[in-house]
Design a protein around this motif. Structure first.
Motif, PDB file in Angstrom:
ATOM      1  N   ILE A 110       0.861  -1.195   0.000  1.00  0.00           N
ATOM      2  CA  ILE A 110       0.000   0.000   0.000  1.00  0.00           C
ATOM      3  C   ILE A 110       0.889   1.234   0.000  1.00  0.00           C
ATOM      4  O   ILE A 110       1.717   1.419   0.893  1.00  0.00           O
ATOM      5  N   ASN A 111       0.707   2.068  -1.008  1.00  0.00           N
ATOM      6  CA  ASN A 111       1.497   3.286  -1.139  1.00  0.00           C
ATOM      7  C   ASN A 111       0.549   4.435  -1.473  1.00  0.00           C
ATOM      8  O   ASN A 111       0.109   4.584  -2.607  1.00  0.00           O
ATOM      9  N   PHE A 112       0.196   5.196  -0.446  1.00  0.00           N
ATOM     10  CA  PHE A 112      -0.784   6.272  -0.567  1.00  0.00           C
ATOM     11  C   PHE A 112      -2.124   5.663  -0.984  1.00  0.00           C
ATOM     12  O   PHE A 112      -2.647   4.814  -0.265  1.00  0.00           O
ATOM     13  N   LEU A 113      -2.705   6.043  -2.117  1.00  0.00           N
ATOM     14  CA  LEU A 113      -4.015   5.517  -2.519  1.00  0.00           C
ATOM     15  C   LEU A 113      -3.907   4.322  -3.459  1.00  0.00           C
ATOM     16  O   LEU A 113      -4.924   3.845  -3.961  1.00  0.00           O
ATOM     17  N   ASN A 114      -2.707   3.866  -3.698  1.00  0.00           N
ATOM     18  CA  ASN A 114      -2.493   2.754  -4.616  1.00  0.00           C
ATOM     19  C   ASN A 114      -2.184   1.470  -3.850  1.00  0.00           C
ATOM     20  O   ASN A 114      -1.431   1.487  -2.883  1.00  0.00           O
ATOM     21  N   ILE A 115      -2.788   0.381  -4.310  1.00  0.00           N
ATOM     22  CA  ILE A 115      -2.540  -0.930  -3.711  1.00  0.00           C
ATOM     23  C   ILE A 115      -2.038  -1.854  -4.811  1.00  0.00           C
ATOM     24  O   ILE A 115      -2.623  -1.933  -5.891  1.00  0.00           O
ATOM     25  N   GLU A 116      -0.933  -2.539  -4.538  1.00  0.00           N
ATOM     26  CA  GLU A 116      -0.401  -3.500  -5.497  1.00  0.00           C
ATOM     27  C   GLU A 116      -0.379  -4.885  -4.854  1.00  0.00           C
ATOM     28  O   GLU A 116       0.153  -5.069  -3.759  1.00  0.00           O
ATOM     29  N   TYR A 117      -0.971  -5.842  -5.559  1.00  0.00           N
ATOM     30  CA  TYR A 117      -0.953  -7.238  -5.132  1.00  0.00           C
ATOM     31  C   TYR A 117      -0.012  -7.976  -6.067  1.00  0.00           C
ATOM     32  O   TYR A 117      -0.092  -7.824  -7.284  1.00  0.00           O
ATOM     33  N   LYS A 118       0.869  -8.793  -5.523  1.00  0.00           N
ATOM     34  CA  LYS A 118       1.826  -9.463  -6.400  1.00  0.00           C
ATOM     35  C   LYS A 118       2.259 -10.818  -5.833  1.00  0.00           C
ATOM     36  O   LYS A 118       2.231 -11.039  -4.615  1.00  0.00           O
ATOM     37  N   ILE A 119       2.654 -11.683  -6.745  1.00  0.00           N
ATOM     38  CA  ILE A 119       3.207 -12.988  -6.399  1.00  0.00           C
ATOM     39  C   ILE A 119       4.633 -13.025  -6.931  1.00  0.00           C
ATOM     40  O   ILE A 119       4.901 -12.613  -8.057  1.00  0.00           O
ATOM     41  N   ARG A 120       5.541 -13.501  -6.081  1.00  0.00           N
ATOM     42  CA  ARG A 120       6.947 -13.585  -6.448  1.00  0.00           C
ATOM     43  C   ARG A 120       7.532 -14.912  -5.967  1.00  0.00           C
ATOM     44  O   ARG A 120       7.076 -15.469  -4.968  1.00  0.00           O
ATOM     45  N   PRO A 121       8.577 -15.417  -6.646  1.00  0.00           N
ATOM     46  CA  PRO A 121       9.302 -16.566  -6.105  1.00  0.00           C
ATOM     47  C   PRO A 121       9.891 -16.212  -4.744  1.00  0.00           C
ATOM     48  O   PRO A 121      10.259 -15.056  -4.484  1.00  0.00           O
TER      49      PRO A 121
END
Length: 381
Positions: free
Chosen positions: A170-181
């Protein structure tokens, strides 16, 4: 490579092939592969997909996929919009694919752990690395897209066996969902090789909307690991965040603001009291400690702590620091199994002082107490 250099390369290719080019369809496949090298995966799909059958064959060919590792970028109404269309797309893709990277936005329903599991098992049985990115921002009505699915389980045996980890940022009003090794984290047990594969949440920026954003995240997935980037987070905000994220088992904080500028309400005091009964936090990493009050806050908020790490101790009275730790251990009748403390002035005398303080406080001695450069390690059985 600049445009002039690119033009020279292409001209040389034409000379080598001894071709007379009248239109783009006359290019050989080899020339298209060279052209594709100047674009990323999104640009290739965006510019060349659905132009004609020749381009479709190239984009879906095993040679092209091996060369690029396959990168698919999604925006709403582009490439894929539902899992059904993705399955159709997948039937045309090389089944021996080793690396798959997919990014999308504006379609939260695609963030479905169970559906991804089905697709990967069916179409990509040899997949070794999976990269997924979903970007989310509030719309013009200051609302996030409606999510109608159930809470995702990206920590099931399917994801654990493949060591693919789910992250939320979560960075200010932006949300990033991610999958990584998987990459080893500070909270992983390095001796017993025990790995925590559950969901990580990172808070890059704290403002008034953070609680709404956390609530939004909890409708999509459970959170078990929390990292807060804010250089100094107030006690009041930290209380509210920990109350929201009652399932977390690890906590990483840069530093805690204890200057008394923010008063704690009666409701927040009640939350702190409740934490003693419900807190699941067992591992804590405080990157910097500047006063003893910060230390007391950690023990108050995380009474079941088993591992405590401090990245930098900015205190003149190191003995007071250790006396405070040991007094908290006695008060809560529970002590961490291990401590990892960075002390810039660490020397062998500090180890002797620690041993004497433990003896004076009538605490069980650690079976390991050692210094490695500026780090002091204590470990109990």
């Amino acid at each position: 490579m600049n445009k002039f250099e690119q033009k020279i390369v292409l001209n040389e290719l034409f000379k080598e092939k001894n071709q007379s080019i009248t239109c783009i369809e006359d290019f050989s496949n080899e020339i298209f592969y060279e052209i594709f090298d100047y674009f990323n995966g999104y640009e290739i799909i965006e510019k060349f997909s659905n132009l004609n059958s020749q381009f479709d064959r190239l984009l879906y060919s095993s040679l092209f996929l091996i060369k690029t590792h396959f990168f698919l970028f999604h925006y709403q109404k582009k490439i894929i919009s539902t899992f059904n269309k993705l399955e159709i797309f997948s039937t045309k893709i090389y089944s021996n694919l080793k690396i798959l990277s997919i990014s999308f936005s504006k379609n939260i329903d695609l963030l479905d752990a169970h559906q991804w599991e089905i697709i990967i098992l069916k179409y990509y049985p040899q997949l070794e690395k999976f990269y997924l990115n979903y970007y989310e921002s509030i719309n013009n009505d200051n609302q996030y897209p409606i999510y109608s699915g159930k809470i995702n389980d990206f920590s099931s045996s399917f994801w654990i066996e493949r060591k693919w980890i789910f992250y939320v940022e979560i960075n200010f009003l932006n949300i990033e969902y991610k999958i990584r090794p998987y990459n080893k984290k500070w909270y992983d047990d390095r001796n017993n090789n025990i790995i925590n594969y559950s969901t990580n949440l990172t808070l890059k920026f704290i403002d008034d909307s953070i609680f709404e954003e956390i609530e939004r995240t909890l409708t999509i997935t459970k959170i078990y690991h929390l990292e807060i980037f804010e250089k100094e987070i107030s006690i009041s905000i930290l209380i509210r965040i920990l109350n929201q994220l009652s399932q977390i088992i690890t906590l990483k904080v840069h530093s805690i603001l204890t200057d008394g500028t923010t008063e704690i309400t009666f409701e927040e005091l009640y939350i702190v009291w409740s934490m003693k009964e419900i807190s699941k936090i067992t591992k804590v990493y405080l990157k910097e400690i500047n006063n003893i009050k910060q230390l007391n806050v950690i023990f108050e908020f995380c009474p079941n702590m088993e591992y405590f790490k401090v990245g930098f101790i900015n205190l003149l009275d190191i003995q007071l620091f250790f006396r405070t730790i040991f007094n908290n251990i006695k008060y809560y009748n529970h002590h961490p199994n291990s401590l990892c403390l960075n002390i810039p002035t660490a020397d062998d005398k500090i180890l002797e002082d620690i041993k004497q303080t433990i003896k004076y406080e009538n605490l069980p001695p650690p079976f390991i107490i050692k210094r490695v450069l500026d780090n002091v390690y204590l470990k109990w059985k």
